[in-house]
Design a protein around this motif. Structure first.
Motif, short mmCIF file in Angstrom:
data_model
loop_
_atom_site.label_atom_id
_atom_site.label_comp_id
_atom_site.label_asym_id
_atom_site.label_seq_id
_atom_site.Cartn_x
_atom_site.Cartn_y
_atom_site.Cartn_z
N SER A 68 2.86 38.23 -19.40
CA SER A 68 4.23 37.94 -18.97
C SER A 68 5.22 38.52 -19.96
CB SER A 68 4.44 36.43 -18.83
OG SER A 68 4.25 35.79 -20.07
N GLY A 69 6.42 38.73 -19.49
CA GLY A 69 7.47 39.26 -20.34
C GLY A 69 7.54 40.78 -20.30
N SER A 70 8.44 41.31 -21.11
CA SER A 70 8.70 42.75 -21.09
C SER A 70 7.59 43.58 -21.74
CB SER A 70 10.02 43.06 -21.78
OG SER A 70 9.96 42.65 -23.13
N ARG A 71 6.73 42.94 -22.53
CA ARG A 71 5.66 43.67 -23.21
C ARG A 71 4.28 43.37 -22.63
NH1 ARG A 71 6.36 43.88 -29.46
NH2 ARG A 71 4.87 45.51 -29.02
N ALA A 72 4.25 42.90 -21.39
CA ALA A 72 2.97 42.57 -20.75
C ALA A 72 2.11 43.82 -20.60
CB ALA A 72 3.22 41.94 -19.39
N ILE A 73 0.82 43.67 -20.90
CA ILE A 73 -0.10 44.80 -20.75
C ILE A 73 -1.08 44.58 -19.60
CG2 ILE A 73 0.07 45.53 -23.16
CD1 ILE A 73 -2.60 44.06 -23.67
N TRP A 74 -1.14 43.34 -19.13
CA TRP A 74 -2.04 43.03 -18.02
C TRP A 74 -1.27 42.35 -16.91
CZ3 TRP A 74 -5.38 40.52 -22.27
CH2 TRP A 74 -6.12 41.50 -22.94
N ALA A 75 -1.73 42.54 -15.68
CA ALA A 75 -1.06 41.93 -14.53
C ALA A 75 -1.45 40.46 -14.38
CB ALA A 75 -1.41 42.70 -13.26
N ASP A 76 -2.67 40.12 -14.75
CA ASP A 76 -3.15 38.76 -14.56
C ASP A 76 -4.31 38.50 -15.50
OD1 ASP A 76 -3.31 36.21 -13.40
OD2 ASP A 76 -4.67 36.87 -11.82
N ALA A 77 -4.56 37.25 -15.78
CA ALA A 77 -5.71 36.84 -16.59
C ALA A 77 -6.13 35.44 -16.15
CB ALA A 77 -5.38 36.85 -18.07
N ILE A 78 -7.43 35.23 -16.02
CA ILE A 78 -7.98 33.95 -15.59
C ILE A 78 -9.00 33.51 -16.64
CG2 ILE A 78 -9.31 32.77 -13.80
CD1 ILE A 78 -8.33 35.07 -11.89
N VAL A 79 -8.88 32.28 -17.09
CA VAL A 79 -9.81 31.73 -18.08
C VAL A 79 -10.67 30.69 -17.40
CG1 VAL A 79 -10.04 30.53 -20.28
CG2 VAL A 79 -8.11 32.07 -19.90
N ASP A 80 -11.98 30.78 -17.60
CA ASP A 80 -12.91 29.82 -17.00
C ASP A 80 -13.81 29.26 -18.08
OD1 ASP A 80 -14.52 28.32 -15.36
OD2 ASP A 80 -15.29 30.00 -14.19
N THR A 81 -13.75 27.96 -18.28
CA THR A 81 -14.66 27.27 -19.19
C THR A 81 -15.39 26.16 -18.44
OG1 THR A 81 -12.91 25.76 -19.89
CG2 THR A 81 -13.26 27.71 -21.25
N SER A 82 -15.41 26.25 -17.13
CA SER A 82 -15.98 25.21 -16.28
C SER A 82 -17.50 25.15 -16.40
CB SER A 82 -15.61 25.48 -14.81
OG SER A 82 -16.32 26.61 -14.34
N THR A 83 -18.10 24.29 -15.61
CA THR A 83 -19.55 24.16 -15.58
C THR A 83 -20.16 24.94 -14.42
OG1 THR A 83 -19.33 22.09 -14.35
CG2 THR A 83 -19.57 21.92 -16.75
N ARG A 84 -19.40 25.91 -13.91
CA ARG A 84 -19.93 26.73 -12.82
C ARG A 84 -21.04 27.65 -13.31
NH1 ARG A 84 -15.24 29.65 -9.82
NH2 ARG A 84 -14.59 30.00 -11.95
N GLU A 85 -21.84 28.14 -12.37
CA GLU A 85 -22.94 29.03 -12.70
C GLU A 85 -22.42 30.28 -13.41
OE1 GLU A 85 -26.50 31.52 -10.49
OE2 GLU A 85 -25.54 29.87 -9.44
N GLY A 86 -23.08 30.65 -14.49
CA GLY A 86 -22.68 31.81 -15.27
C GLY A 86 -21.68 31.49 -16.37
N VAL A 87 -21.16 30.28 -16.37
CA VAL A 87 -20.22 29.89 -17.42
C VAL A 87 -20.94 28.82 -18.25
CG1 VAL A 87 -17.85 29.17 -17.96
CG2 VAL A 87 -18.30 30.41 -15.84
#
Length: 127
Positions: A68-87
């Protein structure tokens, strides 16, 4: 020495090593920024709801200026620390591991890059 001042990623034509360097550096910089304040404090801690929520919030705070902001380098980011498979699934819990999965969408691209950060218990040998 060499100073990198830009990248050719969004230009037409054949991509070069400059394209890779620009993106790889942003991912490596994020990983390095998370080691001391997020990953190391998790070593020896329980893999429970409290620490999963805490680490997710910490990572999101590091991602915020990058998405976010004027210096953003990525459009989106998602963080997952859940107990789902693979995490932090049953396998990770049984092995006393803690995983943080971060999905990052570089600007103008539709695909996400997945970064998986993990802390392993003492004595684990990685190959």
């Amino acid at each position: 020495g060499l100073m990198l001042v830009g990248q050719k990623t969004c230009h037409d034509g054949v991509l070069s090593d400059w394209s890779y360097i620009g993106h790889a550096c942003s991912f490596i910089t994020l990983e390095k920024a998370l080691i001391d304040p997020v990953l190391i404090p998790q070593v020896g801690r329980a893999n429970n709801d409290y620490y999963r929520d805490l680490r997710k919030t910490q990572v999101e705070s590091y991602l915020s200026p990058r998405i976010s902001g004027s210096r953003a380098i990525w459009a989106d980011a998602i963080v997952d620390t859940s107990t789902r498979e693979g995490v932090n699934d049953d396998t990770a819990l049984a092995a006393k591991e803690f995983r943080i999965v971060i999905k990052v969408q570089p600007n103008i691209y539709s695909e996400y890059v997945t970064l998986t950060l993990a802390s392993y218990p003492q004595g684990v040998e990685l190959s």
